[in-house]
Design a protein around this motif. Structure first.
Motif, PDB file in Angstrom:
ATOM      1  N   PHE A  91     -24.902   6.176  12.369  1.00  0.00           N
ATOM      2  CA  PHE A  91     -24.331   4.986  11.745  1.00  0.00           C
ATOM      3  C   PHE A  91     -23.477   5.457  10.563  1.00  0.00           C
ATOM      4  O   PHE A  91     -23.923   6.290   9.769  1.00  0.00           O
ATOM      5  N   LEU A  92     -22.278   4.895  10.445  1.00  0.00           N
ATOM      6  CA  LEU A  92     -21.320   5.377   9.449  1.00  0.00           C
ATOM      7  C   LEU A  92     -20.862   4.257   8.522  1.00  0.00           C
ATOM      8  O   LEU A  92     -20.358   3.217   8.976  1.00  0.00           O
ATOM      9  N   ASP A  93     -21.039   4.471   7.233  1.00  0.00           N
ATOM     10  CA  ASP A  93     -20.385   3.636   6.240  1.00  0.00           C
ATOM     11  C   ASP A  93     -18.871   3.882   6.366  1.00  0.00           C
ATOM     12  O   ASP A  93     -18.453   4.898   6.920  1.00  0.00           O
TER      13      ASP A  93
ATOM     14  N   LEU B  32     -21.564   6.556  18.143  1.00  0.00           N
ATOM     15  CA  LEU B  32     -21.089   6.300  16.775  1.00  0.00           C
ATOM     16  C   LEU B  32     -20.872   4.811  16.534  1.00  0.00           C
ATOM     17  O   LEU B  32     -20.115   4.158  17.250  1.00  0.00           O
ATOM     18  N   SER B  33     -21.552   4.305  15.512  1.00  0.00           N
ATOM     19  CA  SER B  33     -21.355   2.919  15.097  1.00  0.00           C
ATOM     20  C   SER B  33     -21.078   2.879  13.602  1.00  0.00           C
ATOM     21  O   SER B  33     -21.638   3.669  12.843  1.00  0.00           O
TER      22      SER B  33
ATOM     23  N   GLY C 222      -6.257   5.313  13.144  1.00  0.00           N
ATOM     24  CA  GLY C 222      -6.567   6.082  14.349  1.00  0.00           C
ATOM     25  C   GLY C 222      -8.028   6.479  14.477  1.00  0.00           C
ATOM     26  O   GLY C 222      -8.361   7.387  15.235  1.00  0.00           O
ATOM     27  N   LEU C 223      -8.911   5.795  13.748  1.00  0.00           N
ATOM     28  CA  LEU C 223     -10.332   6.152  13.789  1.00  0.00           C
ATOM     29  C   LEU C 223     -11.128   5.276  14.752  1.00  0.00           C
ATOM     30  O   LEU C 223     -12.166   5.687  15.267  1.00  0.00           O
ATOM     31  N   LEU C 224     -10.656   4.057  15.008  1.00  0.00           N
ATOM     32  CA  LEU C 224     -11.406   3.107  15.831  1.00  0.00           C
ATOM     33  C   LEU C 224     -11.664   3.653  17.236  1.00  0.00           C
ATOM     34  O   LEU C 224     -12.721   3.418  17.820  1.00  0.00           O
ATOM     35  N   GLN C 225     -10.702   4.398  17.756  1.00  0.00           N
ATOM     36  CA  GLN C 225     -10.815   4.905  19.126  1.00  0.00           C
ATOM     37  C   GLN C 225     -12.014   5.844  19.322  1.00  0.00           C
ATOM     38  O   GLN C 225     -12.470   6.049  20.442  1.00  0.00           O
ATOM     39  N   HIS C 226     -12.518   6.425  18.229  1.00  0.00           N
ATOM     40  CA  HIS C 226     -13.650   7.350  18.338  1.00  0.00           C
ATOM     41  C   HIS C 226     -14.996   6.643  18.200  1.00  0.00           C
ATOM     42  O   HIS C 226     -16.045   7.289  18.325  1.00  0.00           O
ATOM     43  N   LEU C 227     -14.987   5.352  17.903  1.00  0.00           N
ATOM     44  CA  LEU C 227     -16.232   4.631  17.638  1.00  0.00           C
ATOM     45  C   LEU C 227     -16.699   3.864  18.864  1.00  0.00           C
ATOM     46  O   LEU C 227     -15.891   3.360  19.643  1.00  0.00           O
ATOM     47  N   ASP C 228     -18.023   3.757  19.021  1.00  0.00           N
ATOM     48  CA  ASP C 228     -18.595   3.000  20.132  1.00  0.00           C
ATOM     49  C   ASP C 228     -18.859   1.550  19.765  1.00  0.00           C
ATOM     50  O   ASP C 228     -18.873   0.683  20.629  1.00  0.00           O
TER      51      ASP C 228
ATOM     52  N   ILE D  76     -31.707   7.759  14.696  1.00  0.00           N
ATOM     53  CA  ILE D  76     -30.484   7.359  13.986  1.00  0.00           C
ATOM     54  C   ILE D  76     -30.384   8.014  12.614  1.00  0.00           C
ATOM     55  O   ILE D  76     -31.348   8.038  11.850  1.00  0.00           O
ATOM     56  N   LEU D  77     -29.187   8.537  12.312  1.00  0.00           N
ATOM     57  CA  LEU D  77     -28.877   9.033  10.970  1.00  0.00           C
ATOM     58  C   LEU D  77     -27.819   8.117  10.360  1.00  0.00           C
ATOM     59  O   LEU D  77     -26.769   7.896  10.965  1.00  0.00           O
ATOM     60  N   MET D  78     -28.104   7.578   9.175  1.00  0.00           N
ATOM     61  CA  MET D  78     -27.121   6.767   8.448  1.00  0.00           C
ATOM     62  C   MET D  78     -26.363   7.656   7.480  1.00  0.00           C
ATOM     63  O   MET D  78     -26.967   8.339   6.651  1.00  0.00           O
TER      64      MET D  78
END
Length: 231
Positions: free
Chosen positions: A21-23, A117-118, A136-142, A176-178
């Motif tokens: 999980f990514l801030d 990745l969320s 261009g970061l959205l494409q790498h996120l699930d 999960i790692l935040m």
């Protein structure tokens, strides 16, 4: 090819996939110039004096209405100032956010390695999507877990709750790692039993870092921590 993280919102994460999980603000992107300007305009809208730069440097991260309360505004002023902040944000005048160096490479590497990745951001959903797509970061996120601009999902713990329930992960918190940059990222994650990593290139102070399970001083160090956590 860009894909829409929302299309996966009802798909539970397959067993065996490790999850990060990514801030967003202060972790993936540097949005401080725009947040700072919007905050100062919000204070001006209710005639409240600006605090010192030391205070202002710490405003990115928590929901803006929390910051406004911490700035000494009463509830009526908070409502009015928050409206002015949102007007500024929607106006398109805010300085553009930029991705922190090395972040895009890191996300694409994690996707190749099969991590799920969320986001888990207190940024409003509309602006989070817009900014991440632009950079261009959205494409790498699930999956995109963000705050509701005018709804009940505002703080970090409730955004994480939304991500866990949307993705069928309430029984898999150990997977999960935040990753974030502020104490509220750690506290929001801890409320759900998640492990935490703070990155030092964001907006947090050293006294916030010691509360996390891991601390990353560079994208390379974050890559190592995530690799060890997920292997």
């Amino acid at each position: 090819m860009h894909h829409n993280p929302d299309c996966l919102s009802t798909q539970p994460v397959p067993e065996g996939r490790r999850i990060v999980f990514l801030d967003v603000d202060g972790t993936l992107i540097d949005s401080f110039p725009g947040i700072r300007e919007g905050y100062l305009q919000a204070l001006d809208s209710v005639g409240v004096a600006h605090p010192d730069e030391e205070f202002i440097r710490r405003i990115p991260g928590p929901p803006m209405e929390v910051t406004l309360r911490n700035s000494g505004l009463n509830e009526q002023q908070v409502t009015e100032a928050f409206g002015a902040y949102m007007d500024y944000t929607r106006s398109g005048q805010a300085p553009r956010a930029t991705a922190f160096p090395g972040v895009e490479k890191l996300l694409s590497q994690w996707k190749r390695e099969g991590l799920y990745l969320s986001t888990a951001t207190s940024k409003g959903e509309h602006f989070a999507r817009l900014t991440l797509e632009e950079l261009g970061l959205l494409q790498h996120l699930d999956f995109l877990a963000a705050a509701t601009e005018d709804g009940p999902r505002r703080d970090k713990a409730s955004v994480i709750d939304y991500a866990l329930s949307s993705l069928g992960l309430t029984d898999r918190t150990g997977d999960i790692l935040m990753v974030g940059d502020r104490l509220h990222d750690v506290e929001g994650a801890r409320a759900h039993g998640l492990s935490t990593c703070i990155v030092t290139w964001g907006y947090g102070a050293p006294e916030e870092w010691e509360h996390a399970d891991f601390v990353a001083h560079s994208p390379e160090e974050l890559a190592r921590i995530v690799h060890e956590f997920t292997s």
